[in-house]
Scaffold this motif. Structure first.
Motif, mmCIF file in Angstrom:
data_model
loop_
_atom_site.group_PDB
_atom_site.id
_atom_site.type_symbol
_atom_site.label_atom_id
_atom_site.label_comp_id
_atom_site.label_asym_id
_atom_site.label_seq_id
_atom_site.Cartn_x
_atom_site.Cartn_y
_atom_site.Cartn_z
ATOM 1 N N THR A 74 -5.998 -26.420 23.090
ATOM 2 C CA THR A 74 -6.445 -27.117 24.304
ATOM 3 C C THR A 74 -7.123 -26.138 25.267
ATOM 4 O O THR A 74 -8.156 -26.462 25.861
ATOM 5 N N GLU A 120 -6.090 -32.758 19.557
ATOM 6 C CA GLU A 120 -5.010 -33.599 19.015
ATOM 7 C C GLU A 120 -5.477 -34.351 17.774
ATOM 8 O O GLU A 120 -4.706 -34.569 16.846
ATOM 9 N N ARG A 137 -2.489 -32.338 31.611
ATOM 10 C CA ARG A 137 -2.081 -31.232 30.742
ATOM 11 C C ARG A 137 -0.593 -31.337 30.420
ATOM 12 O O ARG A 137 0.201 -31.762 31.248
ATOM 13 N N GLU A 138 -0.263 -30.945 29.242
ATOM 14 C CA GLU A 138 1.116 -31.007 28.738
ATOM 15 C C GLU A 138 1.629 -32.445 28.634
ATOM 16 O O GLU A 138 2.832 -32.681 28.665
HETATM 17 N N1 ASP Z 1 -2.502 -30.329 24.184
HETATM 18 C C1 ASP Z 1 -2.259 -30.745 25.529
HETATM 19 C C2 ASP Z 1 -2.050 -29.527 26.404
HETATM 20 O O1 ASP Z 1 -1.958 -28.426 25.900
HETATM 21 C C3 ASP Z 1 -1.142 -31.699 25.649
HETATM 22 C C4 ASP Z 1 0.219 -31.152 25.301
HETATM 23 O O2 ASP Z 1 0.322 -30.141 24.621
HETATM 24 O O3 ASP Z 1 1.218 -31.732 25.711
HETATM 25 O O4 ASP Z 1 -1.978 -29.684 27.595
#
Ligand code: ASP
Ligand code: MG
Length: 444
Positions: free
Chosen positions: A63, A141, A222-223
């Protein structure tokens, strides 16, 4: 004869176990190289009696790499785009090779086609930054789930790939889509039920991404993959959710800053929301709400030691008060705004300040007001301080202080506070019955 009938009626009841639908989430660190993907397969082997929706993030630091591509795309820097895409392709091909999937030419063609789409996208004119961001960032993803699903099939799992972009409906707030629960519930139920009715045992899908009404891809912040796992659980009335992490579970402090961390074996949804909101990075703050609404328990377990019990987050408050928890946020900036006309900080001023924070998508980690000033703490790396100062300085006296730490202690006591504040200046302090929060400046 009668004897035979009785037997044949009862026999199946003994052997047919009701399949339980469970949601598993694997983050970037748990799929960062081919060995980690093999480990995911091993964990799934332990759960062959369940119906699993497996939510996966982008692999490793993908990401962040894609964010670099968005940046280069926005500047029209063709050479840089090409270099970055080719590095990302190599990274994924290495994993594909490690998993032995490179013999499968139709799969390799599919992966190449995805990278071609990414390159083609970056040759088109650059539109709104946040919109373009979502279109590009979602490739991470898509790639990870294609690879993992292919690997699982090669290992004879009854696995199928599901496109979360078609199932999670959000509004068009790019980079931070708000979920439309009713529509998402209908879409998710229809798709996942049919996947399992067709004899599959695993649905591999993407965390973090969805779509808006026009069908364009959106992201959840994010996340956000933990949140995706909770969305699927809520919409499917799942048995439980498990987030597989590189830590043994939810700890009372980040092992980066503390040596003697303690595992929180069992805590309530309420406690977990508080900890996540204050910055405990082990789960995304939005994850708990949908689970609490349907009392679906959340397990946080180690993908390194999958047989260890980990932490369980559930309804009962009975186990919450035992252990103090510490949450540190570094690199914080404290900003205070005082109206130049010395007007009170009441609704009108607050509306203006919050209006700005909302449009600029600035997350406040702590706030406090006096009669004539409003102070708030933000993550320094996530704001444009100059823009903020320019916006407010005509009508407000703007002061700020950077390089601060924000410390939150749940279930605090005074000796602990004294210990943590040695050699530090307490710039701001807030205490409630269970929580103490301090903004600290290092004097050393
Ligand atoms: N790939 C995305 C990020 O790194 C979502 C996640 O990892 O939760 O923010
Ligand atoms: Mg991640």
């Amino acid at each position: 004869m009668l004897h035979f009938i009785v037997k044949s009626i009862f026999k199946p009841a003994i052997f047919v176990k009701k399949l339980e639908m469970r949601i598993f989430k694997f983050g970037g660190a748990s799929v960062k190289d081919f060995n980690s993907v093999i480990n995911v397969g091993k964990i799934l082997r332990l759960h062959e009696d369940d119906q699993l929706v497996v939510v996966v993030s982008a692999m490793g630091k993908t990401t962040n790499a894609l964010e670099g591509i968005v940046e280069a795309f926005s500047k029209g820097n063709k050479d840089e785009i090409e270099t970055l895409i080719s590095a990302l392709k190599d990274f994924h091909l290495e994993i594909i090779q490690g998993l032995g999937l490179n013999q499968n030419t139709s799969f390799l063609t599919e992966i190449s086609a995805i990278f071609n789409q990414l390159s083609d996208k970056c040759c088109q004119p650059f539109g709104d930054y946040d919109f373009e961001y979502d279109q590009i960032i979602s490739f991470g993803e898509v790639l990870s789930t294609k690879i993992i699903n292919e690997y699982l099939q090669s290992e004879n799992f009854k696995s199928t790939w599901v496109d979360a972009r078609k199932l999670i409906r959000t509004n068009d707030r790019w980079r931070e889509g708000r979920v439309d629960w009713e529509i998402s519930e209908n879409l998710i139920q229809a798709e996942i039920n049919s996947v399992f009715e067709n004899g599959n045992r695993i649905a591999v899908t993407q965390g973090f991404i969805g779509h808006e009404i026009g069908g364009k891809t959106t992201t959840l912040g994010r996340e956000g993959s933990d949140f995706t796992a909770a969305i699927f659980a809520y919409c499917l009335n799942a048995e439980d959710v498990t987030i597989w992490k590189d830590v043994p579970g939810m700890l009372n402090a980040d092992p980066k800053y503390f040596d003697n961390t303690v595992l929180l074996e069992k805590i309530s949804f309420k406690e977990a929301i508080e900890l996540a909101y204050f910055g405990a990075s082990v789960i995304h703050p939005k994850t708990i709400q949908p689970l609490k609404r349907k009392t679906i328990p959340l397990h946080i377990k180690s993908f390194i030691n999958p047989n260890e019990p980990g932490s369980i987050i559930q309804e009962s408050l009975a186990f919450d008060d035992n252990i103090p928890s510490f949450i540190f946020k570094m690199n914080q900036t404290l900003i205070s705004l005082t109206p130049r006309d010395f007007s009170f900080i009441v609704e009108e001023n607050l509306a203006r300040i919050f209006g700005y924070l909302n449009t600029e998508k600035i997350r406040v980690s702590l706030m406090q007001n006096s009669a004539v000033s409003f102070s708030f703490v933000v993550d320094h790396s996530k704001i444009n301080l100059k823009k903020l100062v320019d916006f407010f300085q005509e009508d407000y006296l703007v002061k700020y202080n950077s390089n601060l730490e924000l410390v939150t202690i749940r279930h605090y006591d005074e000796p602990t506070i004294d210990r943590l504040t040695v050699g530090k200046d307490v710039m701001l302090e807030q205490k409630s019955r269970h929580t103490a929060r301090m903004v600290l400046k290092d004097l050393g």
